[in-house]
Scaffold this motif. Structure first.
Motif, short mmCIF file in Angstrom:
data_model
loop_
_atom_site.label_atom_id
_atom_site.label_comp_id
_atom_site.label_asym_id
_atom_site.label_seq_id
_atom_site.Cartn_x
_atom_site.Cartn_y
_atom_site.Cartn_z
N ASP A 14 0.82 -1.21 0.00
CA ASP A 14 0.00 0.00 0.00
C ASP A 14 0.86 1.26 0.00
O ASP A 14 0.51 2.27 -0.62
N ARG A 62 0.59 3.86 -3.18
CA ARG A 62 0.21 5.25 -2.97
C ARG A 62 1.26 6.20 -3.53
O ARG A 62 0.95 7.17 -4.23
N MET A 117 1.21 9.11 2.78
CA MET A 117 0.04 8.27 3.08
C MET A 117 -1.06 9.09 3.76
O MET A 117 -0.79 10.04 4.47
#
Length: 247
Positions: free
Chosen positions: A129, A133, A247
């Protein structure tokens, strides 16, 4: 006798400091050629070339200290950061150097980024992730740009200041026509709090989203190389923290 200080050393090149002299050892003579010519052409302060005997280039030390260090708070004043921005703008406004870009094309850069993102995930170096991103953020850097005379490796440790004044910029081996926002992103990597100061000194025509994209792109491409060459991108404030901040 002055102590020999290893400034940086890896398989591609090494830089040593002996007293007030820096000795750069580089087996790639083309890089040293570019460095010497770039310092001659660039309209900003740079080190004096003392002598050259391949594969060694001797440079005089600059007065002052580096603007800062990645992973540590900078003690330089906001005015010094703004002065760095003004110096970079002066470089970018100068005529292009007479050699071609040393960087990758947009297609090559995108392909390298995709491949590196895949390797970061499959090898377990970074979570999927986080990589996904930052790959999305990095997309904004993959656009056409008008080439400028760029330094090409404008890390914070390559800009020297004394008080609020820039005394010089070092390590010009990657200089050439390139994306001016890449220089601004490299300088402010890990020091987002000083981006406003740099932009104030630099002036107009700055797309902050592209600078942030270059932070992600540069960090994604650097993590495995740094880890494999004796550096730690997981240190506080360094490349992995830069990725986490998106993030």
């Amino acid at each position: 006798m002055d102590e020999v200080q290893v400034v940086v050393a890896h398989s591609e090149r090494a830089t040593l400091r002996v007293g007030d002299v820096f000795l750069k050892v580089d087996a790639d003579q083309a890089r040293l050629d570019v460095e010497v010519e770039a310092m001659t052409l660039a309209p900003v302060p740079s080190p004096e070339v003392l002598w050259r005997k391949p594969p060694v280039l001797a440079l005089a030390a600059l007065p002052g200290t580096a603007l800062g260090l990645l992973g540590e708070p900078s003690t330089a004043s906001p005015a010094a950061w703004a002065a760095a921005g003004a110096a970079i703008r002066k470089l970018h406004d100068a005529p292009l150097p007479p050699w071609p870009s040393r960087g990758r094309s947009l297609d090559e850069l995108a392909a390298d980024l995709d491949g590196e993102c895949e390797r970061l995930v499959t090898s377990g170096v970074l979570p999927g992730d986080l990589v996904s991103r930052n790959r999305q953020v990095a997309e904004a850097a993959l656009r056409p740009w008008t080439p400028a005379f760029t330094h090409g490796d404008l890390q914070i440790t390559h800009v020297f200041v004394e008080g609020d004044e820039i005394t010089g910029i070092i390590d010009w081996s990657e200089a050439g026509p390139g994306d001016p926002l890449y220089d601004l992103a490299t300088l402010t990597l890990g020091h987002e709090e000083h981006l406003g100061d740099v932009v104030a000194g630099y002036g107009t025509d700055v797309d902050l989203d592209v600078i942030r994209a270059w932070w992600s792109l540069r960090s994604l491409l650097a993590v495995r190389w740094l880890a494999g060459h004796g550096f730690d991108p997981f240190m506080a404030g360094c490349e992995v923290d830069v990725l986490r901040s998106r993030m």
